[in-house]
Design a protein around this motif. Structure first.
Motif, PDB file in Angstrom:
ATOM      1  N   ASP A 167       0.822  -1.224   0.000  1.00 48.17           N
ATOM      2  CA  ASP A 167       0.000   0.000   0.000  1.00 48.17           C
ATOM      3  C   ASP A 167       0.848   1.263   0.000  1.00 48.17           C
ATOM      4  OD1 ASP A 167      -2.301  -1.620   0.109  1.00 48.17           O
ATOM      5  OD2 ASP A 167      -2.202  -1.691   2.311  1.00 48.17           O
ATOM      6  N   TYR A 168       1.966   1.202  -0.728  1.00 47.43           N
ATOM      7  CA  TYR A 168       2.832   2.377  -0.802  1.00 47.43           C
ATOM      8  C   TYR A 168       2.180   3.474  -1.652  1.00 47.43           C
ATOM      9  CZ  TYR A 168       4.045   0.508  -5.409  1.00 47.43           C
ATOM     10  OH  TYR A 168       3.985   0.028  -6.700  1.00 47.43           O
ATOM     11  N   PRO A 169       2.501   4.753  -1.379  1.00 47.26           N
ATOM     12  CA  PRO A 169       1.935   5.848  -2.180  1.00 47.26           C
ATOM     13  C   PRO A 169       2.509   5.832  -3.593  1.00 47.26           C
ATOM     14  CG  PRO A 169       3.549   6.702  -0.630  1.00 47.26           C
ATOM     15  CD  PRO A 169       3.356   5.252  -0.278  1.00 47.26           C
ATOM     16  N   LYS A 170       1.646   6.041  -4.571  1.00 47.64           N
ATOM     17  CA  LYS A 170       2.070   6.009  -5.972  1.00 47.64           C
ATOM     18  C   LYS A 170       2.003   7.362  -6.661  1.00 47.64           C
ATOM     19  CE  LYS A 170       0.458   1.210  -6.473  1.00 47.64           C
ATOM     20  NZ  LYS A 170      -0.392   0.261  -7.252  1.00 47.64           N
ATOM     21  N   ASP A 171       1.636   8.374  -5.892  1.00 49.99           N
ATOM     22  CA  ASP A 171       1.408   9.676  -6.526  1.00 49.99           C
ATOM     23  C   ASP A 171       2.641  10.586  -6.502  1.00 49.99           C
ATOM     24  OD1 ASP A 171       1.482   9.984  -3.821  1.00 49.99           O
ATOM     25  OD2 ASP A 171      -0.262  11.313  -3.690  1.00 49.99           O
ATOM     26  N   ASN A 172       3.794  10.081  -6.040  1.00 53.43           N
ATOM     27  CA  ASN A 172       5.014  10.915  -5.998  1.00 53.43           C
ATOM     28  C   ASN A 172       6.126  10.209  -6.752  1.00 53.43           C
ATOM     29  OD1 ASN A 172       7.000  12.762  -5.407  1.00 53.43           O
ATOM     30  ND2 ASN A 172       6.539  12.888  -3.219  1.00 53.43           N
ATOM     31  N   GLY A 173       5.940  10.167  -8.070  1.00 50.05           N
ATOM     32  CA  GLY A 173       6.921   9.510  -8.921  1.00 50.05           C
ATOM     33  C   GLY A 173       8.300  10.166  -8.880  1.00 50.05           C
ATOM     34  N   LEU A 174       8.354  11.495  -8.589  1.00 51.56           N
ATOM     35  CA  LEU A 174       9.661  12.180  -8.551  1.00 51.56           C
ATOM     36  C   LEU A 174      10.563  11.615  -7.455  1.00 51.56           C
ATOM     37  CD1 LEU A 174       8.785  15.945  -9.189  1.00 51.56           C
ATOM     38  CD2 LEU A 174      10.023  14.384 -10.691  1.00 51.56           C
ATOM     39  N   ARG A 175       9.976  11.305  -6.308  1.00 47.25           N
ATOM     40  CA  ARG A 175      10.809  10.771  -5.227  1.00 47.25           C
ATOM     41  C   ARG A 175      11.204   9.331  -5.507  1.00 47.25           C
ATOM     42  NH1 ARG A 175       8.617  12.204   0.643  1.00 47.25           N
ATOM     43  NH2 ARG A 175      10.727  11.437   1.142  1.00 47.25           N
ATOM     44  N   VAL A 176      10.302   8.574  -6.162  1.00 47.42           N
ATOM     45  CA  VAL A 176      10.685   7.214  -6.564  1.00 47.42           C
ATOM     46  C   VAL A 176      11.840   7.270  -7.552  1.00 47.42           C
ATOM     47  CG1 VAL A 176       9.911   5.116  -7.735  1.00 47.42           C
ATOM     48  CG2 VAL A 176       8.371   6.289  -6.142  1.00 47.42           C
ATOM     49  N   LYS A 177      11.751   8.201  -8.502  1.00 46.59           N
ATOM     50  CA  LYS A 177      12.831   8.363  -9.488  1.00 46.59           C
ATOM     51  C   LYS A 177      14.131   8.779  -8.803  1.00 46.59           C
ATOM     52  CE  LYS A 177      14.024  10.855 -13.740  1.00 46.59           C
ATOM     53  NZ  LYS A 177      15.353  11.243 -13.278  1.00 46.59           N
ATOM     54  N   GLU A 178      14.025   9.678  -7.803  1.00 42.25           N
ATOM     55  CA  GLU A 178      15.211  10.121  -7.080  1.00 42.25           C
ATOM     56  C   GLU A 178      15.876   8.949  -6.363  1.00 42.25           C
ATOM     57  OE1 GLU A 178      16.439  13.154  -3.422  1.00 42.25           O
ATOM     58  OE2 GLU A 178      14.477  13.328  -4.375  1.00 42.25           O
ATOM     59  N   ALA A 179      15.071   8.079  -5.742  1.00 42.13           N
ATOM     60  CA  ALA A 179      15.609   6.899  -5.072  1.00 42.13           C
ATOM     61  C   ALA A 179      16.253   5.950  -6.071  1.00 42.13           C
ATOM     62  CB  ALA A 179      14.508   6.193  -4.287  1.00 42.13           C
TER      63      ALA A 179
END
Length: 285
Positions: A259-271
């Motif tokens: 149930d991780y948040p999916k609406d912040n793709g920028l932080r996923v990309k940063e990671a």
């Protein structure tokens, strides 16, 4: 009875040996002090001309505290001419080993010019009058004349030698070191990242336009449909530090939280970009 007598005799001998040992040790200590502990007197080369008299005196001022301030030179010559001469001079008080060069005046010439001095004696007395401390040096007159004539060491030489009293001490200052680095100067600069709250607004279309830019120049956030970890994670914790709501680092790998948040793709990309082994993958919705 014989056993008791024998024991008594042995005890007496041991006691006498102990007392004799103490006596010998005390005698040896006194002899050593007499030979090596007494003040040391030495004639030096004078720069004061024919009436000059230079000498040095070393002594242990901690054992015999005193301030020497006068010198007297006497000639005893009963079988020659002059028969007796006494020359006296005061100087600035010295509280530790010292060397000094004095002009003894014209009376010193009578001493130096004495005739038939084969059996004559010269006595040099250096005194600390207020402390009632006096040191006498007695020698044959011919030895005194020879030592004065052959002296090479001057007062200046004495003070330049290591250990010469009054020598200027050289101090070496070491640089103080500290293993803790000085703090970096504050220059007001910060990393311009989307995850930095100070600059987060600049990564939206509205923020970019407000800064005088264009909506097309801003980096828009996006939604991810899936995030996963491929084999090879080295558990460096970088991803969890950047986006802990999505990534959880265990002992041997990293997992994606349910149930991780999916609406912040920028932080996923940063990671994903920060992963040193590039095992973080995602797809854009």
């Amino acid at each position: 009875m014989n056993t008791m007598l024998l024991s008594l005799t042995i005890s007496i001998l041991i006691g006498l040996g102990f007392v004799g040992g103490l006596f010998a040790l005390n005698l040896l200590s006194g002899t050593f002090e007499f030979l090596f502990g007494k003040p040391k007197f030495e004639l030096l080369k004078s720069s004061k001309g024919v009436n000059g008299f230079a000498f040095l005196l070393r002594w242990d001022s901690t054992k015999e505290p005193g301030r020497f301030n006068q010198v007297r030179v006497r000639l005893y010559n009963p079988f020659g001419r002059t028969t007796q001469t006494d020359v006296f001079k005061e100087f600035e008080a010295k509280g530790e080993s010292f060397a000094i060069d004095l002009d003894m005046g014209p009376g010193f010439q009578d001493l130096l010019n004495a005739q038939s001095t084969d059996r004559a004696l010269v006595v040099v007395e250096v005194g600390a009058v207020q402390d009632r401390l006096f040191h006498q040096e007695e020698m044959k007159a011919h030895k005194f004349f020879d030592l004065r004539k052959e002296a090479k060491l001057t007062v200046d030489d004495f003070y330049k030698k290591p250990g010469g009293s009054g020598e200027t001490k050289v101090y070496y200052h070491t640089v103080e070191k500290n293993m803790i680095a000085d703090p970096m100067p504050k220059d007001g600069k910060a990393l311009r990242l989307a995850t930095n709250p100070e600059f987060a607004h600049e990564f939206t279309a509205t923020g970019a336009a407000g800064e005088g830019g264009s909506a097309a120049a801003a980096v828009a956030n996006f939604i991810v449909s899936k995030v996963w970890i491929e084999p090879g994670c080295i558990v460096c914790n970088a991803c969890e530090d950047i986006f802990p709501e999505v990534f959880k680092v265990n002992a041997d790998t990293c997992v994606i939280k349910p149930d991780y948040p999916k609406d912040n793709g920028l932080r996923v990309k940063e990671a994903s970009d920060a992963c040193p082994v590039e095992v973080i993958k995602y797809t854009v919705a």
